[in-house]
Write an enzyme that holds these catalytic residues in place. Structure first.
Site, short mmCIF file in Angstrom:
data_model
loop_
_atom_site.label_atom_id
_atom_site.label_comp_id
_atom_site.label_asym_id
_atom_site.label_seq_id
_atom_site.Cartn_x
_atom_site.Cartn_y
_atom_site.Cartn_z
N GLY A 152 -15.46 -46.84 -0.77
CA GLY A 152 -15.47 -46.92 -2.24
C GLY A 152 -16.43 -45.93 -2.85
N GLY A 180 -19.48 -44.98 -4.02
CA GLY A 180 -20.86 -45.44 -3.97
C GLY A 180 -21.74 -44.77 -5.01
N ASP A 204 -28.46 -43.75 -2.53
CA ASP A 204 -29.20 -43.84 -3.79
C ASP A 204 -28.30 -43.64 -5.01
OD1 ASP A 204 -28.68 -41.16 -3.73
OD2 ASP A 204 -30.76 -40.50 -3.67
N ARG A 241 -6.35 -42.05 -2.47
CA ARG A 241 -6.63 -41.46 -1.16
C ARG A 241 -5.82 -42.20 -0.10
NH1 ARG A 241 -12.37 -39.79 -1.95
NH2 ARG A 241 -12.81 -40.14 -4.14
N ASP A 275 -10.51 -41.07 3.84
CA ASP A 275 -10.90 -41.29 2.45
C ASP A 275 -11.07 -39.97 1.70
OD1 ASP A 275 -13.13 -41.29 4.40
OD2 ASP A 275 -14.38 -41.19 2.61
P1 AMP Z 1 -18.34 -38.53 1.32
O1 AMP Z 1 -18.87 -38.16 2.66
O2 AMP Z 1 -18.97 -37.77 0.18
O3 AMP Z 1 -16.87 -38.47 1.27
O4 AMP Z 1 -18.78 -40.04 1.06
C1 AMP Z 1 -18.49 -41.08 1.94
C2 AMP Z 1 -18.91 -42.39 1.33
O5 AMP Z 1 -20.32 -42.45 1.13
C3 AMP Z 1 -18.30 -42.69 -0.03
O6 AMP Z 1 -18.07 -44.08 -0.06
C4 AMP Z 1 -19.39 -42.28 -0.97
O7 AMP Z 1 -19.30 -42.94 -2.22
C5 AMP Z 1 -20.64 -42.70 -0.23
N1 AMP Z 1 -21.84 -41.93 -0.62
C6 AMP Z 1 -22.13 -40.65 -0.31
N2 AMP Z 1 -23.34 -40.29 -0.79
C7 AMP Z 1 -23.83 -41.38 -1.45
C8 AMP Z 1 -25.04 -41.66 -2.17
N3 AMP Z 1 -25.99 -40.74 -2.32
N4 AMP Z 1 -25.18 -42.89 -2.70
C9 AMP Z 1 -24.24 -43.83 -2.55
N5 AMP Z 1 -23.09 -43.64 -1.88
C10 AMP Z 1 -22.88 -42.43 -1.33
MG MG Z 2 -15.43 -38.81 0.06
#
Ligand code: AMP
Ligand code: MG
Length: 496
Positions: free
Chosen positions: A92, A94, A132, A190, A259
């Site tokens: 989801g 985040g 964060d 996605r 995702d």
């Molecule tokens: P990504 O690798 O950017 O596709 O992110 C994978 C998952 O990690 C997703 O659910 C993002 O929302 C979450 N995510 C990545 N960075 C952060 C962050 N700094 N704070 C909270 N959730 C994060």
């Molecule tokens: Mg992502």
């Protein structure tokens, strides 16, 4: 609440309304001092957004989600996903929010004319886990730059509307300036969204999600005998075409988790991505991809693997009897390889200036051998992929030296080039499909370093260069050059 935002921006909340189980109403974190760093004026125009408003202090507050129209219903979207092959049942948004959808200007309100406006780095949500919720200036500018470059190359992608510095320092390895990216997409559905819906064991939700995807992206599927099988076929076709286009320009996505793969066929989630300099099937840039799962040459197989996960999620819709659903789903998945290979071969033929020979003809067979031959030349030594094809365009006009000078095995090159020139390659076609300018890693880093230190000039200049990737312009020589030796091996970091 700003009167300007209210009067100029009117979001639809179609995702939130039709799929409430996948949408958590949420608000962005307050940014202490929002400051616009970069605005995509052309894209703002396509969405009917007012430039003077976006450039105002209220506009900056809007672009970080702190001043949204009262009728907007921002949500964090739920999804699951396979990350590096391991399943996470709940990922989801985040650190992101969907503000809602806007229609493209001058269009009907058909689903495929709607664009999601989404904020990345807008604070913790219920999906944040240990994160964060924040993002920092460098990586958000990087997504802006690379996604817009992809768009200008003609490759389907999410787009970037703006990057706004929040005025808040964010803790990474060091303290870095925080930022929010305003991202625009055909949708944020996605493969992982379908995995999540499937795992809820709520057939009604899964069906509404699939119907929503059909309405947004593949309206024709609704008329098919089996709309959900038709949806799957449409996604298979879109992804086969997309990944072929990545391969043709030497793009490595870097984190092809389920995702991070869209239903629309747009490239999404620019994290540890990069363009290859020297041709290298094993090219990996992500610091965490130690096994090379998402290496350049693996991308087609990974896409196919991800599509198998989508097929599994769709089975209950394809046929109530699971046994009867598997066979047609496997058959459609089986089309991926041919579609990919056709798209790649046709694209390579164009890169060699040899398009238009009907499949099965003796000419097509010769083209196919020439494609194999050029790949063998590239594999043989460190050859800058982008420069080589552009110089081959000059070779098509008789100036063979620059391309020839790039390869190690001159005899092999000469033999290949003689057969190739005998096919009368079309140099002007080559110049239309072989870019001069790509977001070379050393140029990207240089621009981001300057921007992080407070000088956005080099970034703006690079965006301008990449806005016309196929047209060589005087004075821009340094933007087509390969990285200096001192640049060394390039590594990128995700989760930033
Ligand atoms: P990504 O690798 O950017 O596709 O992110 C994978 C998952 O990690 C997703 O659910 C993002 O929302 C979450 N995510 C990545 N960075 C952060 C962050 N700094 N704070 C909270 N959730 C994060
Ligand atoms: Mg992502």
């Amino acid at each position: 609440m700003s009167g300007v935002a209210e009067s100029t921006v009117s979001f639809q909340s179609r995702f939130a309304r039709e799929l409430p189980e996948l949408a958590v109403p949420w608000q962005a974190e307050e940014a202490p001092e929002p400051r616009l760093l970069v605005l995509n004026e052309a894209l703002a125009g396509e969405l009917g957004l007012d430039l003077a408003f976006l450039r105002s202090p209220e506009g900056a507050r809007f672009l970080v989600g702190n001043d949204v129209p009262p009728d907007a219903a921002p949500v964090a979207q739920a999804y699951a996903g396979h990350q590096f092959g391991g399943y996470s049942p709940l990922l989801g948004d985040g650190r992101a929010l969907l503000l809602g959808e806007l229609p493209l200007q001058g269009s009907s309100s058909d689903g495929d004319r709607l664009r999601d406006v989404h904020l990345k780095g807008s604070g913790r949500t219920p999906f944040a886990r240990a994160g964060d919720g924040r993002a920092v200036v460098g990586p958000m500018l990087r997504e802006y730059l690379v996604s817009e470059a992809m768009h200008e190359l003609g490759i389907p992608t999410t787009r970037s509307l703006a990057v706004v510095a929040t005025g808040r320092p964010v803790r990474r390895d060091t303290m870095l300036p925080g930022a929010v990216l305003a991202r625009v997409a055909a949708s944020h559905l996605r493969v992982g969204t379908f995995q999540y819906a499937r795992a809820t064991d709520n057939p009604d939700l899964l069906r509404r999600l699939a119907d929503h995807a059909i309405a947004r992206h593949y309206a024709a599927a609704a008329q098919a005998g089996n709309p959900y099988l038709a949806l799957f076929r449409a996604v298979v076709e879109a992804q086969a075409s997309l990944v072929a286009q990545w391969m043709l320009v030497g793009f490595v996505h870097g984190v092809m988790n389920t995702d991070n793969m869209t239903i629309s066929g747009e490239t999404i989630d620019y994290g540890p991505c990069a363009f290859m300099d020297a041709f290298n099937p094993a090219a990996v840039y992500s610091s965490i991809d130690t096994g090379g799962r998402y290496a350049y040459a693996n991308q087609p197989v990974v896409a196919e693997w991800n599509l198998a996960r989508l097929a599994e999620s769709l089975l209950p819709l394809i046929n109530e009897d699971q046994e009867k659903a598997v066979e047609p789903a496997v058959e459609v998945l089986g089309e991926f390889r041919r579609r990919y290979s056709d798209a790649w071969t046709a694209g390579m033929a164009s890169k060699l200036g040899l398009a238009g020979h009907p499949a099965g003809s003796p000419e097509a067979a010769e083209v196919s051998q020439l494609v194999d031959g050029v790949i063998a030349l590239l594999r043989d030594g460190p050859v800058d992929y982008t420069q080589f094809f552009r110089r081959l365009g000059d070779a098509a006009l008789g100036n063979t030296g620059p391309a020839r000078g790039m390869v190690l095995d001159l005899a092999a090159f000469d033999a290949w080039a003689e057969r190739w020139r005998a096919m009368a390659p079309d140099a002007s076609l080559m110049d239309r499909v072989n870019p001069v300018y790509i977001p070379r890693n050393h140029l990207v880093e240089e621009a981001l370093d300057a921007a992080t230190a407070g000088d956005i000039g080099p970034f703006q200049r690079l965006v301008a260069v990449l806005s016309e990737p196929y047209r060589r312009r005087p004075g821009l020589e340094r933007y087509e050059e390969a990285a200096p030796e001192s640049f060394g091996d390039y590594l990128t970091f995700c989760g930033t």
